[in-house]
Design a protein around this motif. Structure first.
Motif, PDB file in Angstrom:
ATOM      1  N   GLU A   1     -11.766  -2.071  -0.559  1.00 45.51           N
ATOM      2  CA  GLU A   1     -10.932  -2.441  -1.697  1.00 45.51           C
ATOM      3  C   GLU A   1     -11.749  -2.695  -2.959  1.00 45.51           C
ATOM      4  O   GLU A   1     -11.231  -2.568  -4.071  1.00 45.51           O
ATOM      5  CB  GLU A   1     -10.102  -3.688  -1.372  1.00 45.51           C
TER       6      GLU A   1
ATOM      7  N   ASP B   1      -7.568  -9.956  -1.753  1.00 42.56           N
ATOM      8  CA  ASP B   1      -9.011  -9.757  -1.617  1.00 42.56           C
ATOM      9  C   ASP B   1      -9.746 -11.092  -1.694  1.00 42.56           C
ATOM     10  O   ASP B   1     -10.683 -11.340  -0.926  1.00 42.56           O
ATOM     11  CB  ASP B   1      -9.502  -8.824  -2.721  1.00 42.56           C
TER      12      ASP B   1
ATOM     13  N   HIS C   1     -11.565  -4.237   4.925  1.00 37.75           N
ATOM     14  CA  HIS C   1     -10.674  -4.159   3.774  1.00 37.75           C
ATOM     15  C   HIS C   1     -11.384  -4.589   2.495  1.00 37.75           C
ATOM     16  O   HIS C   1     -11.225  -3.943   1.436  1.00 37.75           O
ATOM     17  CB  HIS C   1      -9.436  -5.023   4.016  1.00 37.75           C
TER      18      HIS C   1
ATOM     19  N   GLU D   1       0.817  -1.212   0.000  1.00 43.69           N
ATOM     20  CA  GLU D   1       0.000   0.000   0.000  1.00 43.69           C
ATOM     21  C   GLU D   1       0.852   1.265   0.000  1.00 43.69           C
ATOM     22  O   GLU D   1       0.454   2.286  -0.568  1.00 43.69           O
ATOM     23  CB  GLU D   1      -0.974  -0.027   1.175  1.00 43.69           C
TER      24      GLU D   1
ATOM     25  N   HIS E   1     -11.482   0.304  -4.929  1.00 42.27           N
ATOM     26  CA  HIS E   1     -10.140   0.486  -5.475  1.00 42.27           C
ATOM     27  C   HIS E   1      -9.941  -0.390  -6.714  1.00 42.27           C
ATOM     28  O   HIS E   1      -9.317   0.042  -7.695  1.00 42.27           O
ATOM     29  CB  HIS E   1      -9.082   0.137  -4.425  1.00 42.27           C
TER      30      HIS E   1
ATOM     31  N   THR F   1      -1.189  -2.639  -9.121  1.00 40.44           N
ATOM     32  CA  THR F   1      -2.208  -2.347  -8.111  1.00 40.44           C
ATOM     33  C   THR F   1      -3.206  -3.487  -8.010  1.00 40.44           C
ATOM     34  O   THR F   1      -3.527  -3.969  -6.914  1.00 40.44           O
ATOM     35  CB  THR F   1      -2.940  -1.047  -8.474  1.00 40.44           C
TER      36      THR F   1
ATOM     37  N   GLU G   1      -3.997  -6.172  -4.931  1.00 43.21           N
ATOM     38  CA  GLU G   1      -5.300  -6.087  -4.286  1.00 43.21           C
ATOM     39  C   GLU G   1      -6.142  -7.350  -4.472  1.00 43.21           C
ATOM     40  O   GLU G   1      -6.809  -7.794  -3.541  1.00 43.21           O
ATOM     41  CB  GLU G   1      -6.064  -4.873  -4.823  1.00 43.21           C
TER      42      GLU G   1
ATOM     43  N   GLU H   1      -6.184   3.949   1.974  1.00 39.56           N
ATOM     44  CA  GLU H   1      -4.982   3.129   2.129  1.00 39.56           C
ATOM     45  C   GLU H   1      -4.186   3.526   3.370  1.00 39.56           C
ATOM     46  O   GLU H   1      -3.561   2.670   4.012  1.00 39.56           O
ATOM     47  CB  GLU H   1      -4.104   3.205   0.874  1.00 39.56           C
TER      48      GLU H   1
END
Length: 316
Positions: A213, A186, A209, A102, A216, A178, A182, A133
């Motif tokens: 996320e 995830d 999270h 992050e 994101h 990224t 993630e 983040e």
């Protein structure tokens, strides 16, 4: 207004542009929806979670099936207490990895918006994501401390590779990395937060999270689609190679070998068994499958880059 003096909007610029997934979406509309979602569903972990509640006896800190040694001969020799201790240390190692990642992501986002209009929804959402983040990194640091384990930094070599990547990465390369950081974690967290075998604090951390996320991931996916259509050819080719190399680094960093001696295991034996574990390979490929299918659709997994992704073990 005549065509000669009409202002060109982003919608005009994207008109007719599409990839294998369909027409590209308007950047501002996507960002505004994500800003609205952030206003409705953002969390303060310091207030949301009960950090003082004692851990529950016999509960895991990570689902056992996701612990690196699960199903290996060494796992079968370990006591239940030792297995749970390993899950506690691996949860701390993943939190440490998350902080490292992050910190990289926040720097890449700042670089991405550096020369863009600060009043745009796209930039405002990037700043909102950076705020998310920051909270996530603080939350991960606090859960490591609460678990009574060491901080598990990535290796010095990976620290230096992270610095290099931040320097040379293209914009599409940044968003590919990224998503790599993630989406695999995830997938694991989506299995963790509803699992009643797992400690309530860990479930709470993963729930927060996962919710945040999801935004994101949407932001990064939409921007990467745009970049893989509009970026110069050299940038797209460079992205394929650097993302493949980052996949190799990430797949190794996902298991920190220092956890093993901290629970009384031989490090070399444990690392060898993890590398030979078909179950572990399947877990990592399942975790990456949704991402690799997306990357394949938009043209990232080609040529040398695809071979690098295969050598990472994340792509079958």
């Amino acid at each position: 207004m005549t065509p000669q003096n009409r202002t060109l909007t982003e919608a005009d610029a994207l008109d007719g542009l599409r990839d294998a997934l369909g027409p590209l979406k308007d950047r501002e509309q996507v960002a505004q929806r994500l800003l609205d979602a952030s206003a409705r569903h953002s969390f303060d972990p310091d207030e949301e979670l009960d950090w003082d509640a004692p851990f529950e006896e016999g509960k895991w800190f990570w689902p056992p099936e996701l612990v690196s040694l699960y199903g290996t001969p060494l796992w079968k020799r370990m006591s239940e207490e030792q297995r749970i201790a390993l899950s506690r240390h691996e949860a701390a190692a993943l939190a440490s990895l998350g902080i490292w990642f992050e910190l990289i992501l926040m720097q890449l986002l700042v670089r991405h918006v550096y020369d863009k209009a600060a009043t745009s929804a796209h930039v405002r959402y990037a700043l909102t994501e950076i705020e998310d983040e920051c909270r996530h990194s603080r939350m991960f640091a606090r859960v490591i401390t609460r678990g009574g384990t060491p901080w598990y930094p990535v290796s010095r070599a990976h620290q230096q590779l992270g610095r290099l990547f931040k320097t040379v990465s293209t914009t599409p390369g940044s968003f590919t990395a990224t998503l790599l950081g993630e989406e695999v974690l995830d997938w694991m967290q989506r299995l963790t937060f509803p699992d009643e075998r797992v400690q309530p604090l860990i479930r709470g951390v993963t729930r927060i999270h996962v919710v945040e996320e999801a935004r994101h991931v949407r932001y990064a996916r939409e921007e990467l689609r745009r970049q893989m259509v509009t970026a110069p050819k050299w940038s797209r080719e460079f992205t394929r190679i650097t993302s493949g190399e980052f996949a190799r680094v990430f797949s190794v960093a996902f298991v920190n070998p220092e956890v093993y001696p901290n629970v009384g295991l031989d490090e070399r034996e444990a690392v060898a068994q993890v590398r030979a574990s078909g179950h572990r390979r399947d877990v990592m490929q399942q975790g990456a499958r949704r991402l690799t299918e997306f990357l394949d659709d938009i043209g990232v997994l080609r040529g040398v880059g695809r071979r690098l992704w295969k050598s990472s073990g994340l792509l079958a």
